[in-house]
Write a protein that holds these residues in place. Structure first.
Motif, PDB file in Angstrom:
ATOM      1  N   UNK A  19     133.504 -18.423  57.937  1.00  0.00           N
ATOM      2  CA  UNK A  19     132.266 -17.986  57.980  1.00  0.00           C
ATOM      3  C   UNK A  19     132.360 -16.423  58.012  1.00  0.00           C
ATOM      4  N   UNK A  20     131.722 -15.806  57.260  1.00  0.00           N
ATOM      5  CA  UNK A  20     131.739 -14.080  57.205  1.00  0.00           C
ATOM      6  C   UNK A  20     130.321 -13.702  57.996  1.00  0.00           C
ATOM      7  N   UNK A  21     130.620 -12.756  58.854  1.00  0.00           N
ATOM      8  CA  UNK A  21     129.346 -12.146  59.427  1.00  0.00           C
ATOM      9  C   UNK A  21     129.010 -10.800  58.918  1.00  0.00           C
ATOM     10  N   UNK A  22     127.853 -10.378  58.603  1.00  0.00           N
ATOM     11  CA  UNK A  22     127.661  -9.090  58.253  1.00  0.00           C
ATOM     12  C   UNK A  22     126.791  -8.592  59.415  1.00  0.00           C
ATOM     13  N   UNK A  23     127.403  -7.693  60.586  1.00  0.00           N
ATOM     14  CA  UNK A  23     126.540  -7.434  61.600  1.00  0.00           C
ATOM     15  C   UNK A  23     126.240  -6.032  61.764  1.00  0.00           C
ATOM     16  N   UNK A  24     125.066  -5.524  62.113  1.00  0.00           N
ATOM     17  CA  UNK A  24     124.450  -4.261  62.245  1.00  0.00           C
ATOM     18  C   UNK A  24     125.223  -3.450  63.540  1.00  0.00           C
ATOM     19  N   UNK A  25     125.757  -2.407  63.254  1.00  0.00           N
ATOM     20  CA  UNK A  25     126.166  -1.648  64.296  1.00  0.00           C
ATOM     21  C   UNK A  25     125.515  -1.636  65.714  1.00  0.00           C
ATOM     22  N   UNK A  26     124.266  -1.336  65.529  1.00  0.00           N
ATOM     23  CA  UNK A  26     123.519  -0.868  66.574  1.00  0.00           C
ATOM     24  C   UNK A  26     122.979  -2.045  67.580  1.00  0.00           C
ATOM     25  N   UNK A  27     122.610  -3.106  66.828  1.00  0.00           N
ATOM     26  CA  UNK A  27     122.068  -4.263  67.426  1.00  0.00           C
ATOM     27  C   UNK A  27     123.030  -5.537  67.929  1.00  0.00           C
ATOM     28  N   UNK A  28     123.150  -6.021  66.702  1.00  0.00           N
ATOM     29  CA  UNK A  28     123.930  -7.474  66.703  1.00  0.00           C
ATOM     30  C   UNK A  28     125.494  -7.176  66.814  1.00  0.00           C
ATOM     31  N   UNK A  29     125.967  -6.069  66.429  1.00  0.00           N
ATOM     32  CA  UNK A  29     127.678  -5.870  66.882  1.00  0.00           C
ATOM     33  C   UNK A  29     127.636  -5.538  68.183  1.00  0.00           C
ATOM     34  N   UNK A  74     116.045  -6.898  65.937  1.00  0.00           N
ATOM     35  CA  UNK A  74     114.693  -7.468  66.038  1.00  0.00           C
ATOM     36  C   UNK A  74     113.765  -6.596  65.341  1.00  0.00           C
ATOM     37  N   UNK A  75     112.726  -7.521  64.429  1.00  0.00           N
ATOM     38  CA  UNK A  75     111.780  -6.805  63.741  1.00  0.00           C
ATOM     39  C   UNK A  75     111.092  -5.576  64.854  1.00  0.00           C
ATOM     40  N   UNK A  76     110.926  -4.506  64.060  1.00  0.00           N
ATOM     41  CA  UNK A  76     110.358  -3.327  64.895  1.00  0.00           C
ATOM     42  C   UNK A  76     111.263  -2.787  65.609  1.00  0.00           C
ATOM     43  N   UNK A  77     112.616  -3.038  65.874  1.00  0.00           N
ATOM     44  CA  UNK A  77     113.496  -2.562  66.609  1.00  0.00           C
ATOM     45  C   UNK A  77     114.559  -1.753  65.838  1.00  0.00           C
ATOM     46  N   UNK A  78     114.673  -1.849  64.390  1.00  0.00           N
ATOM     47  CA  UNK A  78     115.716  -1.608  63.512  1.00  0.00           C
ATOM     48  C   UNK A  78     116.111   0.122  63.874  1.00  0.00           C
ATOM     49  N   UNK A  79     117.099   0.391  64.108  1.00  0.00           N
ATOM     50  CA  UNK A  79     117.796   1.564  64.274  1.00  0.00           C
ATOM     51  C   UNK A  79     117.224   2.467  62.986  1.00  0.00           C
ATOM     52  N   UNK A 132     118.324 -12.324  64.141  1.00  0.00           N
ATOM     53  CA  UNK A 132     117.776 -10.985  64.712  1.00  0.00           C
ATOM     54  C   UNK A 132     118.447 -11.204  66.100  1.00  0.00           C
ATOM     55  N   UNK A 133     119.542 -10.203  66.501  1.00  0.00           N
ATOM     56  CA  UNK A 133     120.003 -10.278  67.955  1.00  0.00           C
ATOM     57  C   UNK A 133     120.107  -8.806  68.209  1.00  0.00           C
ATOM     58  N   UNK A 134     119.668  -8.803  69.483  1.00  0.00           N
ATOM     59  CA  UNK A 134     119.575  -7.385  70.038  1.00  0.00           C
ATOM     60  C   UNK A 134     120.937  -6.930  70.620  1.00  0.00           C
ATOM     61  N   UNK A 135     121.214  -5.737  71.204  1.00  0.00           N
ATOM     62  CA  UNK A 135     122.441  -5.363  71.957  1.00  0.00           C
ATOM     63  C   UNK A 135     122.409  -6.016  73.062  1.00  0.00           C
ATOM     64  N   UNK A 175     122.806 -15.040  73.415  1.00  0.00           N
ATOM     65  CA  UNK A 175     122.132 -15.676  72.388  1.00  0.00           C
ATOM     66  C   UNK A 175     123.094 -15.252  70.983  1.00  0.00           C
ATOM     67  N   UNK A 176     123.791 -14.291  71.062  1.00  0.00           N
ATOM     68  CA  UNK A 176     124.796 -13.976  69.992  1.00  0.00           C
ATOM     69  C   UNK A 176     125.671 -15.267  69.991  1.00  0.00           C
TER      70      UNK A 176
END
Lengths: 247, 651
Positions: free
Chosen positions: A8-18, A68-73, A106-109, A114-115
């Motif tokens: 499984x490959x995960x592409x995770x955004x630096x600010x929230x999900x990573x 999460x929607x509305x929280x995008x960096x 959507x996963x927050x920091x 949840x991650x």
């Protein structure tokens, strides 16, 4: 299938999900070891053609995660990611890949637990779906499709079209847009399949129809359009065959 | 290639030796070493030595998260003579050793991650940081104790500071408090000299009664647009109060949380800074429908000016400090306690005004229903805090101490009164806090462990509280004259817009998220944007002042530089492929792409200082003409290939 351990490959955004993934670590929450994370600055960076490439290269599942929607960096990058993932799922389906193999969450920091939950659930889902065997021809066509100008343009303009209508000033509803998108994906998929096949060797309409499993009148219609767009040309021979115009 | 043990943090789960040995077999790897603590000075020195000795063109470190030490290792490389963007980091701690228990699987994963990084590293390109001038000035948003102290610290260090407050006076919530815990000194007596310092400081430009319209830019170069609302009273005001006497309009006084009335022309409170009157445009008869003007006719110094207009002011600063404080939990949400229904149920802030000498009762604590002194008083803790149903799992940190303070003050005023505190846990971590709490117990204040389920009222507005005493297991039924709700602290409303303008993240509780919970408590993840006070998380006055100093110090660190370096991770456009369709310009949230006519027809162009490097344009470009430095498609695909290749001769 018990021994199957999916890739499984995960592409995770630096600010929230990573950061959420890091928090899972800091909190010592355990989860399945199948995921290989690729850090991007924003989920909106994840190009549909890269997702398809992952399946081409042997991934059993791809998980894209963002804020999460509305929280995008980056304000709306996650919205763009969602549009892209939804349409990439349609393309994958055309290529015979179960669209559930492409996940979006959507996963927050702050959501380490949840991650871990998301990763475990996704790993279980992919394990149950079994190893992915792809039809290389179809996945190549899907890759072309994901790089297709018309499709990328439409995906990018979706929000604008839903809000302001099309260039003729007509109102566009979500349903209208979905139908339009489905049609474009359908047609472009046939065209990209034709192009992929013709890149290998020139073929006649009949041969193409047989190879692609598409009715020959559909193949001919699309060949005419591709010829008009100067993508293919006729080799004057008998039977008439088509070849790709290189550029 | 360096593999870190991180003591046993990594080495206990991942086979570091095997991973290092494996890394050495990968194409392009010249050196593969394991180091017990790569982040230590000796670890960093070892890398620098190798860069020189082996003439390394790429460095990969497998250790903790790049969010932890990424920047530090980039600097290590830079000091060793290697472009910092030729460094790649592998996260085998947070995302491997700490989340897996099976050593074999974890080691396999670590090897995969290493291979991915080595593949990617080969394709990394050196990037140069651009430099940009720093404006030696700061904006502090919010004029409460947090903002006041941040502004003073900066201004005293010689940095021009704009202090912006939305209401007509600075002071914030602290100005509304009567006394402060645990020393019981008068809140305004310690705050108002500082407020006066702000008002007359040469380096502080105080902008009150104003709203932020827009903030754009980046560290060192923020452009601020502020709308100043008209006060309709000029600085000629001599505070005689005649206007207020003559004004026929009475409305709820915000400073006294509606427990007192004020006029439409008023001064928020006696010690207000700036110290002159203001006209409330929503209630002034003249401003609503014309006529009246009694204030103007009677003002002895002609300080009333109904022709004043709001104005927009614009200025540039190098740093922004967020200090917008908190809002109190809205107690009327908690229906079972009957706030807003039962007159004798009040909040902790209402109590502060009630007990204050310049409050509605001149400091006499009485029941709002009949102005009788209460004989039996109850305090309920954790109203809107530690309450998942009310959307706040967190502890608001100040309410326990505030209640102990209020109960102690009540005891002074009414030595015979029965005082009950209903609590879940009494939390008193702070200097002299526990001693203060013990003293309050010695004074006969009764602490009952149990959160009341309901309050009811009889026709005399007497209250009955039903609660469990979890210490004795008894169900208690207490008749009370007055109940004070210890309401929790919530993030302020206006923070939504501010956070969006500045792109700062919020914690799940809605407060501003700091850059690091321990090591960077006064910074946000956005360079040049700092945070202090309750907008970051509820805290008491000493902690707020300490954080205000920290925010000012980190802001000064930036502002005393001449130039700031800009991240070179940005989009770039291949003009040969670009057809000028404009999708990127349309999608970019930062206005960082412009399509313009060139000799070759329409082409998109990136405005580098505005680009944030998110890559939305790159992932969307119909011609795939855009990519992002450091996150190029071939770099991402290289990682993919690394992840999906079968390991050769492995475990």
């Amino acid at each position: 299938m018990k021994d199957f351990s999916p890739k499984i490959i995960g592409f995770m955004c630096n600010w929230c999900s990573y950061a959420g993934a890091d928090l899972a670590g800091i909190s010592r929450i355990k989860y399945a070891p199948n995921l290989r994370i690729i850090r991007v600055l924003c989920s909106g960076r994840v190009d549909p053609s890269i997702i398809v490439t992952a399946f081409e290269k042997g991934a059993d599942g791809v998980l894209v995660t963002g804020c999460h929607p509305g929280d995008c960096h980056y304000i709306s990058g996650n919205y763009q990611a969602e549009r892209k993932v939804e349409n990439t799922r349609k393309i994958l389906k055309k290529a015979g890949v179960d669209e559930r193999r492409l996940g979006l969450e959507w996963i927050s920091a702050a959501e380490g637990a949840r991650f871990a939950e998301v990763v475990n659930e996704f790993t279980e889902l992919i394990t149950n779906l079994g190893p992915l065997t792809v039809d290389l021809h179809k996945i190549k066509a899907a890759k072309e499709e994901a790089s297709d100008f018309r499709l990328r343009w439409l995906v990018g303009r979706e929000k604008d079209m839903l809000e302001k209508g099309n260039v003729f000033g007509e109102e566009v509803t979500k349903e209208d847009f979905e139908i339009l998108m489905d049609n474009v994906i359908e047609t472009q998929f046939v065209r990209n399949s034709i192009l992929t096949a013709l890149k290998k060797e020139p073929m006649s309409a009949k041969e193409l129809a047989k190879k692609l499993g598409v009715p020959s009148d559909v193949v001919v219609q699309n060949l005419v359009q591709l010829a008009r767009g100067q993508m293919v040309q006729i080799i004057e021979d008998h039977p008439i065959r088509y070849e790709v115009i290189p550029w | 290639m360096y593999v870190c043990h991180c003591g046993l943090n990594i080495a206990a789960v991942v086979d570091v030796d095997a991973t290092t040995a494996y890394a050495g077999t990968l194409p392009g790897v010249a050196v593969a070493r394991d180091i017990s603590y790569t982040c230590s000075e000796s670890g960093q020195k070892a890398i620098q030595k190798d860069i020189e000795k082996y003439n390394l063109s790429r460095v990969v470190v497998a250790s903790c998260s790049p969010r932890m030490h990424g920047d530090m290792f980039m600097k290590t490389c830079e000091m060793g003579g290697l472009n910092p963007y030729l460094f790649e980091m592998v996260n085998i701690r947070e995302q491997c050793s700490w989340v897996h228990t099976d050593k074999e699987e974890a080691t396999k994963k670590a090897k995969d991650l290493v291979r991915m990084a080595v593949k990617r590293a080969a394709l990394l390109l050196p990037l140069e940081k651009q430099k940009s001038k720093v404006h030696r000035s700061a904006l502090v948003v919010g004029g409460g104790v947090a903002g006041i102290f941040s502004a003073l610290y900066l201004a005293n260090a010689g940095i021009k500071t704009y202090l912006l407050e939305k209401t007509p006076s600075i002071g914030g919530h602290m100005a509304q408090l009567d006394k402060t815990f645990p020393t019981l000194d008068c809140s305004l007596c310690i705050l108002s000299p500082k407020m006066a310092d702000v008002g007359r400081h040469e380096a502080i430009e105080l902008i009150t009664y104003a709203d932020i319209e827009d903030i754009s830019g980046y560290a060192g170069n923020f452009h601020i647009r502020v709308r100043k609302n008209p006060r309709y009273v000029t600085e000629d005001c001599r505070l005689c109060g005649t206007c207020s006497e003559k004004c026929p309009v009475e409305v709820d006084d915000e400073f006294n949380v509606g427990m007192k009335k004020r006029k439409a022309v008023y001064i928020p409170f006696a010690q207000a800074v700036p110290n002159y009157y203001v006209i409330d445009p929503e209630h002034c008869l003249h401003l609503i429908k014309g006529g009246c003007k009694l204030c103007e006719k009677n003002c002895p110094t002609d300080a009333i000016d109904f022709d004043q207009k709001g104005e927009v002011v614009e200025f540039d600063v190098g740093a922004v400090i967020l200090a917008t404080g908190f809002q109190l939990y809205d107690a009327s949400q908690k229906k079972e306690y009957g706030y807003d229904v039962y007159p004798n149920v009040i909040t902790n802030l209402d109590f502060e005004r009630l007990v204050s000498a310049d409050g509605p009762t001149h400091g006499k604590v009485v029941r709002p229903s009949d102005n009788r002194p209460p004989k039996r008083i109850g305090f309920i803790q954790c109203v809107g805090s530690r309450d998942e149903k009310e959307g706040a799992v967190y502890c608001s940190r100040v309410c326990c101490m505030a209640t102990i303070k209020q109960a102690t003050m009540l005891r002074e005023k009414y030595p015979e009164a029965e005082i009950y505190v209903y609590y879940i846990d009494m939390r008193t971590p702070g200097k002299d806090f526990e001693e203060f709490y013990q003293r309050s117990r010695d004074q006969g204040i009764v602490f009952i462990r149990g959160k009341p389920g309901e309050i009811s009222e009889d026709k005399n507005h007497d209250l009955t509280i039903i609660s469990e005493d979890t210490d004795s297991g008894l169900l208690l039924r207490n008749r009370l004259d007055l109940v004070v709700l210890a309401c929790g602290l919530r993030p302020p409303e206006e923070i939504d817009d501010l956070a969006k303008m500045l792109h700062v993240s919020r914690s799940p509780d809605g407060f501003i998220m700091e850059a690091h919970p321990k090591l960077r408590p006064a910074e946000t993840a956005i360079p040049g944007v700092y945070v202090t006070g309750c907008v970051q998380f509820p805290k008491d006055i000493p902690d707020t002042v300490a954080q205000a100093g920290a925010a000012a110090a980190v802001a000064a660190e930036l502002l005393t530089k001449d130039e700031v370096e800009l991240e070179p991770v940005r989009a770039f456009i291949d003009e040969d492929l670009c057809i000028g369709c404009g999708l990127c310009e349309f999608l970019c949230e930062y206005g960082a792409v412009e399509v313009g006519e060139t000799d070759e027809g329409l082409k998109a162009h990136i405005i580098e200082v505005a680009c944030q490097g998110c890559g939305v344009c790159a992932a969307s470009c119909p011609k795939k003409a855009i990519t992002v430095h450091h996150f190029t498609e071939d770099q991402l695909v290289a990682q993919l290939e690394g992840a999906l290749e079968a390991q050769e001769g492995v475990v």
